[in-house]
Design an enzyme around this catalytic site. Sequence first.
Site, PDB file in Angstrom:
ATOM      1  N   SER A  49      -1.054   9.075  -3.354  1.00  0.00           N
ATOM      2  CA  SER A  49      -2.374   8.779  -4.135  1.00  0.00           C
ATOM      3  C   SER A  49      -3.135  10.013  -4.374  1.00  0.00           C
ATOM      4  O   SER A  49      -4.346   9.979  -4.516  1.00  0.00           O
ATOM      5  CB  SER A  49      -3.062   7.799  -3.213  1.00  0.00           C
ATOM      6  OG  SER A  49      -3.462   8.312  -2.101  1.00  0.00           O
TER       7      SER A  49
ATOM      8  N   TYR B 163      -0.740   9.732 -11.360  1.00  0.00           N
ATOM      9  CA  TYR B 163      -0.909   9.046 -10.354  1.00  0.00           C
ATOM     10  C   TYR B 163      -1.319   7.581 -10.951  1.00  0.00           C
ATOM     11  O   TYR B 163      -0.865   6.435 -10.588  1.00  0.00           O
ATOM     12  CB  TYR B 163      -1.820   9.341  -9.355  1.00  0.00           C
ATOM     13  CG  TYR B 163      -2.605   8.514  -8.568  1.00  0.00           C
ATOM     14  CD1 TYR B 163      -1.812   7.757  -7.604  1.00  0.00           C
ATOM     15  CD2 TYR B 163      -4.022   8.125  -8.539  1.00  0.00           C
ATOM     16  CE1 TYR B 163      -2.110   6.696  -6.729  1.00  0.00           C
ATOM     17  CE2 TYR B 163      -4.427   6.981  -7.835  1.00  0.00           C
ATOM     18  CZ  TYR B 163      -3.597   6.319  -6.859  1.00  0.00           C
ATOM     19  OH  TYR B 163      -4.130   5.385  -6.036  1.00  0.00           O
TER      20      TYR B 163
ATOM     21  N   ASN C  29     -13.820   4.119  -4.785  1.00  0.00           N
ATOM     22  CA  ASN C  29     -13.791   5.101  -3.636  1.00  0.00           C
ATOM     23  C   ASN C  29     -13.674   4.408  -2.450  1.00  0.00           C
ATOM     24  O   ASN C  29     -14.957   3.881  -2.079  1.00  0.00           O
ATOM     25  CB  ASN C  29     -14.703   6.286  -3.976  1.00  0.00           C
ATOM     26  CG  ASN C  29     -14.370   6.909  -5.314  1.00  0.00           C
ATOM     27  OD1 ASN C  29     -14.173   6.560  -6.129  1.00  0.00           O
ATOM     28  ND2 ASN C  29     -13.996   8.349  -4.866  1.00  0.00           N
TER      29      ASN C  29
ATOM     30  N   THR D  27      -5.682   0.860  -8.773  1.00  0.00           N
ATOM     31  CA  THR D  27      -6.765   2.042  -8.613  1.00  0.00           C
ATOM     32  C   THR D  27      -7.459   2.030  -9.767  1.00  0.00           C
ATOM     33  O   THR D  27      -6.822   1.755 -10.934  1.00  0.00           O
ATOM     34  CB  THR D  27      -5.960   3.143  -8.448  1.00  0.00           C
ATOM     35  OG1 THR D  27      -7.083   4.354  -8.597  1.00  0.00           O
ATOM     36  CG2 THR D  27      -4.889   3.660  -9.518  1.00  0.00           C
TER      37      THR D  27
ATOM     38  N   ARG E 285     -19.658   8.391  -7.944  1.00  0.00           N
ATOM     39  CA  ARG E 285     -18.623   7.351  -7.480  1.00  0.00           C
ATOM     40  C   ARG E 285     -19.110   6.151  -6.853  1.00  0.00           C
ATOM     41  O   ARG E 285     -20.239   6.227  -6.441  1.00  0.00           O
ATOM     42  CB  ARG E 285     -17.397   8.120  -6.547  1.00  0.00           C
ATOM     43  CG  ARG E 285     -16.799   9.239  -7.229  1.00  0.00           C
ATOM     44  CD  ARG E 285     -15.842   8.844  -8.204  1.00  0.00           C
ATOM     45  NE  ARG E 285     -15.166  10.077  -9.080  1.00  0.00           N
ATOM     46  CZ  ARG E 285     -15.525  10.389 -10.144  1.00  0.00           C
ATOM     47  NH1 ARG E 285     -16.693  10.211 -10.511  1.00  0.00           N
ATOM     48  NH2 ARG E 285     -14.995  11.584 -10.545  1.00  0.00           N
TER      49      ARG E 285
ATOM     50  N   PHE F 152       0.969  -1.067  -0.012  1.00  0.00           N
ATOM     51  CA  PHE F 152       0.062   0.083   0.086  1.00  0.00           C
ATOM     52  C   PHE F 152       0.852   1.435  -0.010  1.00  0.00           C
ATOM     53  O   PHE F 152       0.343   2.362   0.212  1.00  0.00           O
ATOM     54  CB  PHE F 152      -0.832   0.188   1.178  1.00  0.00           C
ATOM     55  CG  PHE F 152      -1.753  -1.228   1.541  1.00  0.00           C
ATOM     56  CD1 PHE F 152      -3.152  -1.039   0.820  1.00  0.00           C
ATOM     57  CD2 PHE F 152      -1.575  -2.027   2.257  1.00  0.00           C
ATOM     58  CE1 PHE F 152      -3.991  -1.946   1.235  1.00  0.00           C
ATOM     59  CE2 PHE F 152      -2.379  -3.209   2.575  1.00  0.00           C
ATOM     60  CZ  PHE F 152      -3.564  -3.055   2.029  1.00  0.00           C
TER      61      PHE F 152
HETATM   62  N1  UFG Z   1     -15.490  16.011  -4.034  1.00  0.00           N
HETATM   63  C1  UFG Z   1     -16.461  17.336  -3.919  1.00  0.00           C
HETATM   64  N2  UFG Z   1     -15.819  17.909  -2.843  1.00  0.00           N
HETATM   65  C2  UFG Z   1     -14.829  17.980  -2.327  1.00  0.00           C
HETATM   66  C3  UFG Z   1     -14.193  16.640  -2.308  1.00  0.00           C
HETATM   67  C4  UFG Z   1     -14.469  15.861  -3.146  1.00  0.00           C
HETATM   68  O1  UFG Z   1     -17.205  17.547  -4.688  1.00  0.00           O
HETATM   69  O2  UFG Z   1     -14.424  18.721  -1.456  1.00  0.00           O
HETATM   70  C5  UFG Z   1     -15.974  15.152  -5.208  1.00  0.00           C
HETATM   71  C6  UFG Z   1     -15.214  14.811  -6.187  1.00  0.00           C
HETATM   72  O3  UFG Z   1     -15.203  15.833  -7.271  1.00  0.00           O
HETATM   73  C7  UFG Z   1     -15.344  13.652  -6.882  1.00  0.00           C
HETATM   74  C8  UFG Z   1     -15.769  12.871  -5.425  1.00  0.00           C
HETATM   75  O4  UFG Z   1     -16.400  13.921  -4.630  1.00  0.00           O
HETATM   76  O5  UFG Z   1     -16.433  13.733  -7.505  1.00  0.00           O
HETATM   77  C9  UFG Z   1     -14.882  12.014  -4.829  1.00  0.00           C
HETATM   78  O6  UFG Z   1     -13.693  12.735  -4.595  1.00  0.00           O
HETATM   79  P1  UFG Z   1     -12.552  12.232  -3.779  1.00  0.00           P
HETATM   80  O7  UFG Z   1     -11.387  13.062  -3.984  1.00  0.00           O
HETATM   81  O8  UFG Z   1     -12.855  11.657  -2.588  1.00  0.00           O
HETATM   82  O9  UFG Z   1     -12.047  10.954  -4.568  1.00  0.00           O
HETATM   83  P2  UFG Z   1     -11.642  10.749  -6.230  1.00  0.00           P
HETATM   84  O10 UFG Z   1     -12.843  10.016  -7.052  1.00  0.00           O
HETATM   85  O11 UFG Z   1     -11.091  11.896  -6.996  1.00  0.00           O
HETATM   86  O12 UFG Z   1     -10.369   9.586  -6.345  1.00  0.00           O
HETATM   87  C10 UFG Z   1     -10.275   8.445  -5.392  1.00  0.00           C
HETATM   88  C11 UFG Z   1      -9.094   8.151  -4.995  1.00  0.00           C
HETATM   89  C12 UFG Z   1      -8.045   8.073  -6.046  1.00  0.00           C
HETATM   90  C13 UFG Z   1      -8.787   6.832  -6.967  1.00  0.00           C
HETATM   91  C14 UFG Z   1     -10.053   7.220  -7.664  1.00  0.00           C
HETATM   92  C15 UFG Z   1     -10.552   6.087  -8.243  1.00  0.00           C
HETATM   93  O13 UFG Z   1      -8.467   9.184  -3.990  1.00  0.00           O
HETATM   94  O14 UFG Z   1      -6.784   7.582  -5.666  1.00  0.00           O
HETATM   95  O15 UFG Z   1     -10.948   7.443  -6.321  1.00  0.00           O
HETATM   96  O16 UFG Z   1     -11.864   6.104  -8.204  1.00  0.00           O
HETATM   97  F1  UFG Z   1      -7.939   6.971  -8.085  1.00  0.00           F
END
Ligand code: UFG
Length: 331
Positions: free
Chosen positions: A77, A141, A170, A117, A221, A73
Amino acid sequence: MSVLVLGGAGYIGSHMVRQLLADGQDVVVVDNLVKGHRAAVAPEAKFYQVDIRDKKALSEVFDKEDIEAVVHFAAFSIVPESVAEPLKYFDNNTAGMVTLLEVMKEHDVKKIVFSSTAATYGNPVNIPIKETDPQNPINPYGESKLMMEKMMGWADKAYGIKWVALRYFNVAGAMPDGSIGEDHGPETHLVPIILQAASGKRDYIEMFGDDYNTPDGFNVRDYVHVVDLADAHILALNYLKEGKPSAQFNLGSATGFSVKEMVEAARKATGVDIKSKIGPRRAGDPDILIADSTAAREVLGWKPKYDDVEEIIKTAWNWTEKHPNGYDDKK
Ligand code: UFG
């Protein structure tokens, strides 16, 4: 014989350590504590503060311990950070994997379960995404992790190192007893940010974009509980111990939730009227990411226990309420 958990002081790794111990296995943890927290590591596990790029120090751990398999792990990320600083990701993630595979080969350790991922797929061509769909990452990434998958493929052919890549969607939630949970610095993930708004640490949650091509306009997601995710790694280790071929599996719930639905679920889970605002889109966010996890269910026998995001959020809220400052070791 022990399972070596690299990155076992991090969010997902620390849950993995607890699940392995609960399964009766001996556990050795290696973590450089750049992102991880010493307090997150269960006391029953042996701990080494080592950076996986330090070949000498990593080899010494393999010399001292009777390691049967590795669960990896230990990686950076954060997608936007990887766009700004790609070499940091290719160094820690990709080059780190070269060192690790060399040390495994030299110590005749032939099994690795790898934290991959959904970001390796880039913009999906199908929803839900299957393991056989094209992998075209759109950020460093995802590219760094795809390169790591490919390196394991070649290391299998040349040295017989067998691997399972688990491609997470997620990940959210915390150990149900509230003992360990998610504590990133800085925090970028949706669920802990919503809960910061619920606990008064921030005034509101900013929802990034309401003009996506989805039913309510907010992007969608696939959220999976961290303990279910850890359990899939134990099944993947068993799969390798049975002598089965290298493989890759998606880990998700097969259900999508929009950002707005997540905020609504968090209001119900916490009983707090969490304030939200609509902000601009965040760069690089695809409309929808949902996993087809049929293979993990059929081949590994994975049965996630959490299929309700409200229940997932409740476990994260329990951790947040019990540890308002997280592990409180880097603040
Ligand atoms: N989001 C918001 N506001 C915030 C934070 C996030 O609206 O303050 C939204 C993002 O736009 C996205 C969703 O919430 O639509 C999830 O965002 P995250 O940042 O929690 O997660 P990500 O989908 O961007 O990324 C995560 C992991 C990555 C991985 C990815 C794969 O952090 O490492 O899932 O789906 F690659």
